[in-house]
Design a protein around this motif. Structure first.
Motif, PDB file in Angstrom:
ATOM      1  N   ALA A  16     -22.183 -27.419  42.590  1.00  0.00           N
ATOM      2  CA  ALA A  16     -21.240 -26.804  43.519  1.00  0.00           C
ATOM      3  C   ALA A  16     -21.914 -25.659  44.265  1.00  0.00           C
ATOM      4  CB  ALA A  16     -20.014 -26.296  42.755  1.00  0.00           C
ATOM      5  N   ALA A  17     -22.616 -24.838  43.529  1.00  0.00           N
ATOM      6  CA  ALA A  17     -23.266 -23.691  44.154  1.00  0.00           C
ATOM      7  C   ALA A  17     -24.305 -24.143  45.171  1.00  0.00           C
ATOM      8  CB  ALA A  17     -23.919 -22.818  43.086  1.00  0.00           C
ATOM      9  N   GLY A  62     -22.678 -25.476  48.203  1.00  0.00           N
ATOM     10  CA  GLY A  62     -22.118 -24.361  48.957  1.00  0.00           C
ATOM     11  C   GLY A  62     -23.192 -23.637  49.741  1.00  0.00           C
ATOM     12  N   ALA A  63     -24.327 -23.442  49.099  1.00  0.00           N
ATOM     13  CA  ALA A  63     -25.423 -22.776  49.792  1.00  0.00           C
ATOM     14  C   ALA A  63     -25.868 -23.608  50.985  1.00  0.00           C
ATOM     15  CB  ALA A  63     -26.580 -22.556  48.829  1.00  0.00           C
ATOM     16  N   ALA A  64     -25.982 -24.883  50.768  1.00  0.00           N
ATOM     17  CA  ALA A  64     -26.427 -25.759  51.854  1.00  0.00           C
ATOM     18  C   ALA A  64     -25.425 -25.739  53.008  1.00  0.00           C
ATOM     19  CB  ALA A  64     -26.602 -27.188  51.338  1.00  0.00           C
ATOM     20  N   GLU A  65     -24.146 -25.827  52.662  1.00  0.00           N
ATOM     21  CA  GLU A  65     -23.124 -25.801  53.707  1.00  0.00           C
ATOM     22  C   GLU A  65     -23.152 -24.500  54.485  1.00  0.00           C
ATOM     23  OE1 GLU A  65     -19.157 -26.851  52.679  1.00  0.00           O
ATOM     24  OE2 GLU A  65     -19.786 -28.338  51.191  1.00  0.00           O
ATOM     25  N   ALA A  66     -23.201 -23.405  53.755  1.00  0.00           N
ATOM     26  CA  ALA A  66     -23.173 -22.104  54.422  1.00  0.00           C
ATOM     27  C   ALA A  66     -24.410 -21.909  55.277  1.00  0.00           C
ATOM     28  CB  ALA A  66     -23.069 -20.996  53.376  1.00  0.00           C
ATOM     29  N   LEU A  69     -24.294 -16.269  49.943  1.00  0.00           N
ATOM     30  CA  LEU A  69     -22.838 -16.103  49.967  1.00  0.00           C
ATOM     31  C   LEU A  69     -22.150 -17.448  49.828  1.00  0.00           C
ATOM     32  CD1 LEU A  69     -22.148 -13.390  52.665  1.00  0.00           C
ATOM     33  CD2 LEU A  69     -21.446 -13.391  50.271  1.00  0.00           C
ATOM     34  N   GLY A  70     -22.704 -18.432  50.511  1.00  0.00           N
ATOM     35  CA  GLY A  70     -22.112 -19.767  50.420  1.00  0.00           C
ATOM     36  C   GLY A  70     -22.149 -20.277  48.997  1.00  0.00           C
ATOM     37  N   ALA A  71     -23.267 -20.058  48.348  1.00  0.00           N
ATOM     38  CA  ALA A  71     -23.387 -20.498  46.968  1.00  0.00           C
ATOM     39  C   ALA A  71     -22.366 -19.787  46.092  1.00  0.00           C
ATOM     40  CB  ALA A  71     -24.801 -20.222  46.460  1.00  0.00           C
ATOM     41  N   ALA A  72     -22.260 -18.487  46.299  1.00  0.00           N
ATOM     42  CA  ALA A  72     -21.315 -17.717  45.491  1.00  0.00           C
ATOM     43  C   ALA A  72     -19.888 -18.194  45.743  1.00  0.00           C
ATOM     44  CB  ALA A  72     -21.439 -16.230  45.820  1.00  0.00           C
TER      45      ALA A  72
END
Lengths: 224, 224, 224, 224
Positions: A148-149, A152-156, B151-154
DNA sequence: TATGAATGAGCGTTCATTCAT
DNA sequence: AATGAATGAACGCTCATTCAT
C-alpha cells in the motif's frame, strides 16, 4: 463507441467524475444522451468502462514487466518503470484510474479497489518473492502494508510528476526505486537472515543486468 | 458549534464531500439547515472549517516532532511517528484533510493544496537538511519529488492502516521509516560527496548506463 | 424608533422592497431583528410605516398648496410645484411612496393605492373645480382618467429628474404645467360651454380629421 | 414553447415577477420545471423572453404609426393611439413590459430600460421634429424630460384604463392627446420664434406671476 | 426592553435518467 | 440505431419570523 470512451476518458481525467455531466459528455462526443445510455447503461458504468480501458492497459504492462524480471529487485524496478512509462504514454489514463473524486460513488469504488488490489497484489508478490518460503506467512501483513505504501508513493510521485513535469518520467521512477530499494533489501535480508555476502554483492551486479533484460524484453514485445 | 464541526467532520470523512448534503448534516447534528448556514456560510466553508480543525492539530504535532529531533534521521522518524500517532487519535481527521473527493471544489482545492504544501515543505525541509548547503539548490527538484512520494506513501499506508487495523500505528510508522531510511541515507551521502570514490562511480555508472539503455530503446520505438 | 424608520426608508428607497432583507435593515440600523419585529410587527408593516411618514408629509403639502390657490389654474400649478419641492427636499421619500417593486405585496398594495387615490382625488378635485356644477357628474370618468394620467406624468417626470438632475425642480414642474395647462383650459372651456362656436367646431374638426387619417392609414397597412 | 411564453406572460403580468415562482409557472403550463429551464435557461431569461415578445410587438406598431404620420401633431396622435390599440389587443403585454416589480432584477432592468429608452427616443423624436433645426440642441434636455413625462402619463392612463375599463381605448388615447397637444403646440411655436410678441409676453407674464404668487405663499407659510 | 439562537417553508437550479417516435 | 422532449428527485441556499432568556 470507441470515440465515446476516448472523449469521456479525457473529460473525466481533466475535470473529475462529479464535475462531468452526461450532457457535457454527449455534447463533447457529438451524440445524444440516450445513445450514451444505450451503450453504457449509466454514468457509473461509463466511467468504469473508461477505467477498465486504462486498467486493462496498465496492469498487463506492469505484470509483464514484473513477470519478466529476473529477481525481486528487478521486478520492483521494472514495475515502477513500466508504471511511469505508461503514464508518459497516456497521462489521462492515470487520472481516471486513480482520481479519488469517484472513490465514494458506489459501484465505482469497488472497481477502483479492485484495480488497486490487483496492483497491490503484484507489488506484494514482488516483495514476498524476496522472502524464503517459511517466512512468508508471518510477514504477509507487513507486506500488505508495504505494498500500500509503495503504491501510494508511486501514485503521489506520479501526480507530482504530471503536475510539475520537472524531470523525465524515468528519472522519477529511478528516484522512487533508489529510495526504497535499499530499505527493502535490508528488510528481506533481515527477514531472510540467510543470505551470503555473495548474494548481496551479486544483487548489485544483477541490477544492471536486470535493466538490460527489461529493456530487451520490451523491445521483443513490440516486435510481437 | 463544536458539535456541528464534529459531526460534519465525521460525515465528510466517512462519506466524502460530495455525498454529504447539508440536509444530511443538519439532520445528523440535530439542527436545521439555516443554522448551519448561519455559522459557516456555505458547504465549502463548513468543509474547510473541518479541514482546518484537523490541519491545525496535525501540522504543529509534526512540526514539533521534527523540530525536536536530534538529526535528519531522527526528524524523519519523529515526523512519521507523529503522523501516525495523530491518526490513531482521530482517524477521521485524516480523511477530511486529504480525501480528494473535494479536490475539484473551488475554494476547497486551494486549502487542501495549502495543507499538503505545508506538509511537503516540512518533509522537504527534513530531506534538505541532510545535504550540505551548496548542494541544496541543485537537488531541490528531486527533493520536491521525494517529498511528494514520501507523503503519498504515508497517506496510502495510513489509509491501509485505517482500513485494516491489522497492526499498531507505531509499527506501521516504523515500517515506512525503515523502508525509506536506508535509501535516503545513501542519497544524502552521495549528494553530500562524503562517499568513497568507488561507491560514487559505481552508482553513477550503472545509473547512466540504465538511462542510456532505456533512452535508446524509446528512441527506437519512435522510429517504428 | 425614529432612526429605524429613517434608515429603513433610505434602504427601501435605494434598493427596493424585495431586495432589502430584515437582516440588512437590522444591521443598517444597528439593532437586532426581534426589535424591528417588536416595533413594526413585520416587514410589510415596516414598509408601510415608511410610506406613511412620506405620504403624511407629501399629501398635506400638496393639499395646502392647492387649497391656497386662487383658482383652478393656480391650483394645478401650485400642486405640481409642491410635489417637486417635496421631492427636492427628500428624494428618497418619493421612491418609497411610488416604487412599484412593492405593488404586488398584499397589504402594501392597498396602502399604495390609498395614497395614490388621495392624490388622484386632489388632482381630480382641481380639475373638476374648473367645471360648472351640472357638468361634473358626466365628466367624472374623464376626470378620473386625466388625474391618473397627470399623476403618471408627474411621477415619471420626477423619476427622470431624480435620475438626471439636469434641470432645477421648479423648471421640471413648470415644464409639466405649461404642457398640460393649455389643454386642460381648452377642455374645461369646452365642457363649460363657454367656448365660441368656432373654437368648438375647429377642435371638433381636427379631431375627426386625425381619427380619419389614422384609421385609413391602418386600413392601408392591412392591405399591404 | 409558445404556450409556455403565453402562460408565463399572463402570470407575470398578473402577479409580478417576484411573486411568480418557477414552480407556479411549471404547474400553470402543465409541464415540469426542468423543461422551463431547458427552454429559457433561468427565470430572468424567461421573463425577458416574455418582455421581448411584447416589446417586439409594441415598438414596431408605434414606430410605424409615427413614421406614417404627416406631421408632428399627427405623429403624436398616431403614436398614442397605436399604444392604446396595442393594449386593447393584449392587456397583459403592457404589465410585463413596464411592471417595475422586476426593475431591480439585474439582467431584466437593463432590458426594461432599453425598451423604455426606445420608446422615449421615439417620443423625443416626435417632439424634436416640431422644432426648427437650430433650436434642437438647446432644447434637448427639456425634450427628454417631456418624453419621460408623456410616457409616464400614457403608462398611468393605461393602467387606469386597464383597471377601470370605463371608456374605450381610443377615447383614453384621445383624452391624453387633446390634453397635451395644445401645450406642445404652444411650446414648439414659442421655441420656433414664430409667435406674436403679445402671445409671448402674455405667456411670460402669467408664468412669472404664478411663480411669484407661489413663492410668496410659501414664504408666508414658513413664517407661520 | 432587547437579544442570541434557531427555524419552517420555499426558491432557483441541476442532473441522471427515460419515453415516444 | 438514434433522438427530441421531458421529468423525478434533490441540492445549496435564503428569508421572514419566533422563542427562551
Amino acid at each position: 463507441m470507441e470515440q465515446m470512451l476516448t472523449v469521456a476518458h479525457e473529460q473525466f481525467a481533466r475535470r473529475g467524475y462529479a464535475a462531468v455531466t452526461m450532457d457535457d459528455l454527449a455534447a463533447a462526443v457529438g451524440v445524444t444522451k440516450p445513445l450514451l445510455y444505450n451503450y453504457f447503461g449509466n454514468k457509473e458504468r461509463l466511467y468504469i468502462a473508461c477505467m477498465e480501458r486504462a486498467g486493462d492497459a496498465l496492469l498487463p504492462m506492469i505484470a509483464d514487466a514484473v513477470a519478466g524480471a529476473a529477481g525481486p529487485v528487478e521486478a520492483l524496478s521494472a514495475g515502477v518503470h513500466a508504471f511511469f512509462d505508461f503514464l508518459e504514454g497516456d497521462r489521462a489514463a492515470w487520472a481516471v484510474l486513480f482520481d479519488e473524486t469517484s472513490a465514494h460513488v458506489g459501484a465505482v469504488a469497488g472497481r477502483v479497489a479492485e484495480y488497486r488490489g490487483l496492483l497491490a497484489q503484484m507489488v506484494a508478490g514482488s516483495l514476498l518473492a524476496r522472502l524464503p518460503e517459511r517466512r512468508r506467512a508471518q510477514a504477509r501483513v507487513e507486506v500488505e502494508a508495504l505494498s500500500a505504501a509503495l503504491l501510494g508513493a508511486a501514485e503521489a510521485l506520479a501526480r507530482w510528476w504530471l503536475a510539475s513535469g520537472a524531470i523525465p518520467a524515468s528519472q522519477a521512477a529511478e528516484l522512487l526505486i533508489s529510495t526504497v530499494e535499499p530499505g527493502l533489501r535490508l528488510r528481506s535480508g533481515r527477514e531472510g537472515e540467510h543470505r551470503s555476502r555473495d548474494a548481496r554483492e551479486g544483487e548489485h551486479r544483477s541490477r544492471e543486468a536486470r535493466e538490460g533484460e527489461r529493456k530487451s524484453r520490451k523491445a521483443k514485445e513490440k516486435g510481437t
